[in-house]
Design an enzyme around this catalytic site. Structure first.
Site, PDB file in Angstrom:
ATOM      1  N   ASP A   1      -4.924  -7.509  -2.101  1.00  0.00           N
ATOM      2  CA  ASP A   1      -3.663  -7.494  -2.835  1.00  0.00           C
ATOM      3  C   ASP A   1      -3.389  -8.938  -3.217  1.00  0.00           C
ATOM      4  O   ASP A   1      -3.040  -9.760  -2.370  1.00  0.00           O
ATOM      5  CB  ASP A   1      -2.546  -6.939  -1.927  1.00  0.00           C
ATOM      6  CG  ASP A   1      -1.150  -7.095  -2.542  1.00  0.00           C
ATOM      7  OD1 ASP A   1      -1.045  -7.538  -3.708  1.00  0.00           O
ATOM      8  OD2 ASP A   1      -0.163  -6.775  -1.841  1.00  0.00           O
TER       9      ASP A   1
ATOM     10  N   LYS B   1       0.408 -15.587 -10.565  1.00  0.00           N
ATOM     11  CA  LYS B   1       0.202 -14.241 -11.114  1.00  0.00           C
ATOM     12  C   LYS B   1       1.042 -14.003 -12.369  1.00  0.00           C
ATOM     13  O   LYS B   1       0.686 -13.194 -13.221  1.00  0.00           O
ATOM     14  CB  LYS B   1       0.569 -13.221 -10.038  1.00  0.00           C
ATOM     15  CG  LYS B   1       0.180 -11.785 -10.350  1.00  0.00           C
ATOM     16  CD  LYS B   1       0.468 -10.922  -9.147  1.00  0.00           C
ATOM     17  CE  LYS B   1       0.090  -9.472  -9.360  1.00  0.00           C
ATOM     18  NZ  LYS B   1       0.280  -8.712  -8.102  1.00  0.00           N
TER      19      LYS B   1
ATOM     20  N   GLU C   1      -1.461  -1.225  -8.374  1.00  0.00           N
ATOM     21  CA  GLU C   1      -0.754  -1.374  -7.097  1.00  0.00           C
ATOM     22  C   GLU C   1      -0.042  -0.085  -6.649  1.00  0.00           C
ATOM     23  O   GLU C   1      -0.163   0.302  -5.482  1.00  0.00           O
ATOM     24  CB  GLU C   1       0.237  -2.545  -7.179  1.00  0.00           C
ATOM     25  CG  GLU C   1      -0.500  -3.886  -7.137  1.00  0.00           C
ATOM     26  CD  GLU C   1       0.326  -5.076  -7.612  1.00  0.00           C
ATOM     27  OE1 GLU C   1       1.561  -4.936  -7.760  1.00  0.00           O
ATOM     28  OE2 GLU C   1      -0.269  -6.140  -7.829  1.00  0.00           O
TER      29      GLU C   1
ATOM     30  N   ASP D   1       8.708  -1.008  -5.885  1.00  0.00           N
ATOM     31  CA  ASP D   1       8.061  -2.196  -5.302  1.00  0.00           C
ATOM     32  C   ASP D   1       8.916  -3.435  -5.547  1.00  0.00           C
ATOM     33  O   ASP D   1       8.960  -3.956  -6.660  1.00  0.00           O
ATOM     34  CB  ASP D   1       6.667  -2.358  -5.916  1.00  0.00           C
ATOM     35  CG  ASP D   1       5.893  -3.546  -5.326  1.00  0.00           C
ATOM     36  OD1 ASP D   1       6.502  -4.368  -4.612  1.00  0.00           O
ATOM     37  OD2 ASP D   1       4.675  -3.639  -5.592  1.00  0.00           O
TER      38      ASP D   1
HETATM   39  P1  ADP Z   1       4.796  -9.987  -3.573  1.00  0.00           P
HETATM   40  O1  ADP Z   1       4.411  -8.580  -3.791  1.00  0.00           O
HETATM   41  O2  ADP Z   1       5.716 -10.524  -4.617  1.00  0.00           O
HETATM   42  O3  ADP Z   1       3.633 -10.892  -3.329  1.00  0.00           O
HETATM   43  P2  ADP Z   1       5.847  -9.340  -0.882  1.00  0.00           P
HETATM   44  O4  ADP Z   1       5.695  -7.877  -0.993  1.00  0.00           O
HETATM   45  O5  ADP Z   1       5.040 -10.027   0.123  1.00  0.00           O
HETATM   46  O6  ADP Z   1       5.691 -10.081  -2.265  1.00  0.00           O
HETATM   47  O7  ADP Z   1       7.401  -9.616  -0.605  1.00  0.00           O
HETATM   48  C1  ADP Z   1       7.899 -10.888  -0.385  1.00  0.00           C
HETATM   49  C2  ADP Z   1       9.393 -10.824  -0.267  1.00  0.00           C
HETATM   50  O8  ADP Z   1       9.740  -9.976   0.819  1.00  0.00           O
HETATM   51  C3  ADP Z   1      10.006 -12.170   0.028  1.00  0.00           C
HETATM   52  O9  ADP Z   1      11.142 -12.346  -0.777  1.00  0.00           O
HETATM   53  C4  ADP Z   1      10.407 -12.052   1.489  1.00  0.00           C
HETATM   54  O10 ADP Z   1      11.542 -12.851   1.815  1.00  0.00           O
HETATM   55  C5  ADP Z   1      10.760 -10.590   1.566  1.00  0.00           C
HETATM   56  N1  ADP Z   1      10.749 -10.117   2.952  1.00  0.00           N
HETATM   57  C6  ADP Z   1       9.708 -10.135   3.828  1.00  0.00           C
HETATM   58  N2  ADP Z   1      10.106  -9.685   5.039  1.00  0.00           N
HETATM   59  C7  ADP Z   1      11.422  -9.354   4.916  1.00  0.00           C
HETATM   60  C8  ADP Z   1      12.419  -8.852   5.824  1.00  0.00           C
HETATM   61  N3  ADP Z   1      12.126  -8.585   7.108  1.00  0.00           N
HETATM   62  N4  ADP Z   1      13.666  -8.631   5.344  1.00  0.00           N
HETATM   63  C9  ADP Z   1      13.961  -8.900   4.060  1.00  0.00           C
HETATM   64  N5  ADP Z   1      13.092  -9.399   3.172  1.00  0.00           N
HETATM   65  C10 ADP Z   1      11.835  -9.629   3.587  1.00  0.00           C
HETATM   66 MG    MG Z   2       3.209  -7.026  -4.103  1.00  0.00          MG
END
Ligand code: ADP
Ligand code: MG
Length: 597
Positions: free
Chosen positions: A6, A69, A166, A189
């Site tokens: 991913d 990205k 995705e 998402d």
């Molecule tokens: P992406 O798909 O954009 O790469 P992610 O799916 O990894 O990102 O999501 C990242 C986001 O999720 C960040 O903004 C992070 O702060 C938030 N996040 C991760 N864990 C938590 C949590 N426990 N509570 C709230 N937000 C969270």
């Molecule tokens: Mg993602």
């Protein structure tokens, strides 16, 4: 082995199949999430990637590239003002493409650095070389962006086996491909910087993206920013202290994460001056800040639904994906909007990567019970004793696939076996479609003595190869059939409805065919016993057995299944004593021959 990746805007993950299970691998910092950040030090020192680069972002924003990205596979002319004015350089390349960061690399090259880090961390953990990968992209990525992602994989030394959507990956990770009937799935998402909503339709194990929508400027980062500016005004800190701002941001993100699990938390910020600040924060405060941000997702969802021609209540499954959906408020928001309880798992930011790993497992043949994308529309098998269909590859099996079985000869002295390749759902060979037939010669053997292995192999393009091998001589034949997958939907539907319609008679026909086979076996055995055991027969025994054997013959001629089964049973019982005596005699002869008796 095929890795699943991913490649996220905020975080990236990599995993592999391990003994049938998808596992995600922890990177250098011990976390399965690697921040999608690359820091380029002065000079030509190698870049820092992941958590260490993220730490450098606040100190040296101009040399630290994040959210690459957003740029991959796009033209400079497509970028909006915000995208052009990142903290790092974003320039027009000579060919109209994009160059970013202090080293003026293409987004593919920067992404390749991220992928290379995931790859080397994974290789380090597993101790093996990793060459093949499945990489996910948002469903709305156009061909140029998919190609650019593939190119990034290639630059990182991967053979990219598939670019996977995705939302499809998330659905796969939740096992939704295994639900047989038609389902409509909404994948919500919410990541760090982007919000994607996709409506999928699952039909016979095949996912189709029906509509997508979203906001490329909506995510957890916006909630962080709102919390930071709230803290700012509460604490009245100067706006020009970049390092202090970065530390407030880090503390705010930590507090935001804790508030997903508890109602309140304390936000602590030790200041360099020795004084430190503390603030008690409860979930309601955070939610008030987040509510207007989250509200921006609503029109996107409504548009996705209307593009799919659906009302909210018509969604069967709602999947929550992305780290920000850990917030209870986000879950409630999505549930209210779609009118279904969401399927969540404990790590919503891992499901896309898990799906990529599963897809890798499917492509490499390690996962065989999933029904994604390429499946056999109908069962495949060969004709066996009594004109029955013997299924080797059941309908809806993911391809590529390989399956085999050992067969034997039904008749003594037979010198060839006919391999009659069939497709369909009916019990009797003649009701299915013939894909082809060929003979495999073998050394004549008594009934049941020959061993012929038949193997079906369907490649990724749906081509069926049938291999038959006489295990005694090793003689084999491989015959290529026409596509096993290329069957029209109507033909498949007709075959399936016929198999349902004829289910009862088919079962009867199979039972009769099996009983008839049993009769043939039994009559053969009885005949042999009667010729060999003349001396062992008791008075009248031969007549009794002959009468019962004749009864089997009559039931066979009359094709009367229940009578045949009863006659078989009677004949079998009448010869039991004789069989025991024959066995004793054989034992005695054997022991005598060895001088024991
Ligand atoms: P992406 O798909 O954009 O790469 P992610 O799916 O990894 O990102 O999501 C990242 C986001 O999720 C960040 O903004 C992070 O702060 C938030 N996040 C991760 N864990 C938590 C949590 N426990 N509570 C709230 N937000 C969270
Ligand atoms: Mg993602």
């Amino acid at each position: 082995m095929i890795a699943g990746i991913d490649l996220g805007t905020t975080n990236s993950l990599i995993g592999v199949m391990d003994s049938g299970f998808p596992v995600l691998l922890a990177g250098e910092n011990g976390s399965r999430l690697t921040p999608s950040v690359v820091h380029f030090p002065e000079g030509d020192a190698p870049p820092l990637v992941g958590a260490s680069a993220l730490r450098m972002r606040a100190l040296d924003p101009a040399r630290t590239v994040s959210s690459v990205k957003r740029y991959i596979g796009r033209r400079f002319g497509e970028l909006d003002a915000a995208e052009r004015s990142a903290p790092f350089a974003v320039e027009r390349a000579r060919d109209g493409g994009i160059l970013i960061g202090p080293r003026r690399l293409s987004p593919e090259q920067v992404s390749a650095i991220l992928l290379g880090k995931l790859r080397s961390d994974a290789e380090c953990t597993l101790g093996i070389e990793m060459r093949r990968a499945v990489i996910t992209v948002p469903a709305y990525f156009n061909d140029a962006r998919r190609q650019a992602t593939k190119e990034a994989g290639r630059l990182a030394g991967f053979d990219v086996e598939r670019i996977l959507n995705e939302p499809t990956a998330a659905a796969l990770a939740h096992g939704l491909d295994r639900g047989g009937e038609r389902r409509r799935v909404a994948v919500f998402d919410l990541g760090g910087g982007t919000f994607d909503i996709s409506i999928l339709e699952l039909h016979d194990g095949v996912f189709q993206v029906v509509s997508t929508n979203g906001d490329t400027r909506l995510g957890g980062d916006d909630i962080d920013a709102a919390l930071v500016s709230f803290l700012h005004s509460e604490w009245s800190v100067p706006h020009d202290d970049a390092l202090l701002l970065a530390r407030i941001r880090e503390a705010a993100i930590g507090a935001k994460h804790r508030l997903s699990d508890s109602q309140d938390t304390v936000l602590r910020l030790p200041f360099a001056s020795g004084t430190s600040r503390e603030m008690a924060l409860d979930r309601a405060v955070l939610e008030n800040l987040a509510r207007p941000i989250l509200a921006r997702a609503r029109p996107c969802c409504l548009r996705a639904l209307s593009d799919a021609g659906l009302a909210a209540g018509e969604i069967d499954d709602l999947l929550l994906v992305g780290g920000a959906t850990r917030m209870p408020m986000v879950r409630e928001f999505a549930r209210d909007l779609f009118g279904v309880d969401p399927l969540t798992d404990s790590n919503p930011d891992e499901s896309v990567a898990l799906g990529a790993v599963l897809q890798g497992g499917i492509l490499s043949g390690q996962v065989t019970n999933a029904l994604l994308l390429d499946v056999t529309p109908l069962s495949l098998g060969i004709e066996t004793f009594g004109g029955l269909m013997n299924v080797l590859i059941p309908r809806n099996t993911t391809i590529p696939v390989k399956a085999g079985e050992l067969f034997t000869n039904a008749v003594s002295g037979q010198s060839a076996m006919q391999i009659h390749v069939l497709q369909g759902e009916r019990e009797l060979a003649r009701d299915n479609w013939a894909l082809g037939r060929f003979d495999l010669p073998f050394v004549p053997a008594p009934k049941g003595g020959a061993r012929v292995g038949v193997q079906f192999e369907i490649d990724a393009d749906g081509i069926l190869r049938v291999l038959a091998r006489d295990t005694a001589t090793g003689l084999e034949k491989v015959v290529e059939m026409k596509s096993a997958v290329d069957v029209s939907d109507e033909a498949v539907e007709r075959m399936i409805s016929e198999s349902v319609e004829h289910a009862f008679e088919d079962v009867e026909a199979r039972r009769f065919a099996e009983t008839r086979q049993k009769s043939a076996d039994l009559l053969g055995a009885v005949r042999t016993a009667l010729t060999k055991a003349d001396a062992l027969l008791e008075p009248g025994e031969r007549d009794r057995i002959e009468v019962l054997a004749a009864r089997v013959g009559a039931a066979l001629a009359a094709e009367d299944a229940p009578a045949l089964a009863a006659a078989n049973l009677a004949l079998d019982e009448s010869t039991r004593d004789l069989a025991a005596r024959l066995l004793d005699q054989a034992m005695e002869t054997a022991l005598k021959r060895r001088g024991i008796l």
